[in-house]
Design an enzyme around this catalytic site. Structure first.
Site, PDB file in Angstrom:
ATOM      1  N   SER A 157       0.854  -1.179   0.000  1.00  0.00           N
ATOM      2  CA  SER A 157       0.000   0.000   0.000  1.00  0.00           C
ATOM      3  C   SER A 157       0.890   1.229   0.000  1.00  0.00           C
ATOM      4  O   SER A 157       2.116   1.122   0.029  1.00  0.00           O
ATOM      5  CB  SER A 157      -0.891  -0.003   1.243  1.00  0.00           C
ATOM      6  OG  SER A 157      -0.119   0.374   2.368  1.00  0.00           O
ATOM      7  N   LYS A 158       0.231   2.363   0.000  1.00  0.00           N
ATOM      8  CA  LYS A 158       0.975   3.631  -0.010  1.00  0.00           C
ATOM      9  C   LYS A 158       1.902   3.738   1.206  1.00  0.00           C
ATOM     10  O   LYS A 158       2.887   4.443   1.191  1.00  0.00           O
ATOM     11  CB  LYS A 158       0.013   4.818  -0.006  1.00  0.00           C
ATOM     12  CG  LYS A 158      -0.974   4.790  -1.145  1.00  0.00           C
ATOM     13  CD  LYS A 158      -0.498   5.559  -2.341  1.00  0.00           C
ATOM     14  CE  LYS A 158      -0.898   4.944  -3.673  1.00  0.00           C
ATOM     15  NZ  LYS A 158      -2.227   4.360  -3.765  1.00  0.00           N
TER      16      LYS A 158
END
Ligand code: GLU
Length: 313
Positions: free
Chosen positions: A249-250
């Site tokens: 994910s980010k």
């Protein structure tokens, strides 16, 4: 003629998972002598501001993954930003409405995610059909309180396909998914509708994307059928996981191009990703075009791929 596509959602800087997706889509189409379309999936304009899309375009060019049709180049299916294609989605929605398959849903988020709601294996809720049988009077009353979201009725029928990489996959739409939204109550069109309209309009013949979207495919096949469109072939590839086994994910800053670009070249990055994806055993730096010879879907694993702890050290 094979037509592949990149369909990234620019909600942040591109990471290794997105890059692997574009690399596989590019290799799969180019190896067949096909064309590549770039379409920016920025329906959620709040999360996908234009500057992210611009950065993504630069990043793809830096990686050497080129396209034949899309932003910067133009082409017969402009515009290539979903945020500018909403009239096409509205037309499709109107057609489905005319077929009597849409009803207004007034359920709130909290109602949809209530603990009692049945859940799919992937954690999404299965819509119980609450608003399907509202009477016209009940609908009118609800409409005074909140704006509705159009929901598509699904049949008690199985939708199956042979994925080019994962093999046979099937879902009974009513049992495994339930009626699904085509637009949110705030007007934002649903991914499921937009992706079908665009892939069909852009003549896409093969869709390459992460296995997290495998379970979206039966819904999309249903839409293709209702709208009289021809579905493409699908290739779903395993997800890249962080070294501790979570989905990227980010938050995984190390896997983002932000942190990688200053430290590694595009060739080093592609070489390592191709090694992780099973078709470039040496892991040596390589431009995308050099990987064409080695790439084959048979060499790509079907299980999730865990990133090693120190990929570039
Ligand atoms: N825009 C989606 C994403 O970035 C991909 C959709 C698709 O490939 O069908 O996850």
């Amino acid at each position: 003629m094979t037509v592949g596509r990149f369909a990234p959602s620019p909600s942040g800087r591109i990471h290794l998972g997105n890059i692997l997706c574009c690399l596989l889509a590019w290799l799969s189409a180019r190896q067949k002598g096909g064309r590549v379309v770039l379409r920016i999936e920025d329906l959620d304009t709040a999360r996908c501001p234009m500057r992210y899309a611009e950065q993504m375009i630069k990043d793809l060019l830096w990686l050497g993954l080129d396209w034949d049709e899309g932003p910067e180049i133009s082409g017969p299916d402009e515009p290539y930003f979903q945020s500018q294609r909403t009239s096409l989605y509205q037309t499709a929605l109107d057609r489905l409405e005319a077929q009597g398959l849409i009803y207004p849903c007034f359920c709130t988020r909290a109602e949809l995610h209530a603990a009692s709601a049945p859940h799919r294996e992937d954690g999404q809720t299965i819509y119980a059909g609450t608003c399907r049988s509202l009477t016209p009077a009940q609908r009118a009353e609800q409409a005074r309180l909140r704006s509705p979201a159009p929901r598509l009725q699904v049949p008690d029928a199985e939708f199956s396909f042979i994925d080019g990489h994962m093999g046979y996959y099937a879902e009974n739409l009513m049992r495994d998914c339930g009626d699904f939204l085509l637009r949110r109550s705030d007007g934002m069109f649903a991914y499921q509708l937009a992706v079908v309209i665009d892939d069909a309009a852009m003549g896409v013949t093969e869709v390459v994307r992460g296995a997290d979207l495998l379970s979206s495919t039966p819904r999309q096949l249903y839409l293709y059928q209702l709208l009289g469109l021809t579905p493409p072939e699908f290739y779903h590839f395993p997800l890249l996981l962080s070294s501790d086994g979570r989905r990227l994910s980010k938050r995984d800053a190390d896997a983002g191009l932000d942190s990688l670009q200053g430290r590694v070249t595009a060739e080093e990055l592609l070489g390592k990703l191709a090694q992780l994806a099973g078709f470039h055993p040496s892991g040596e730096p390589a431009p995308a075009a050099e990987l064409l010879e080695e790439f084959s879907w048979e060499r790509v694993p079907r299980e999730d791929i865990r990133l090693p702890e120190n990929l570039f050290t």
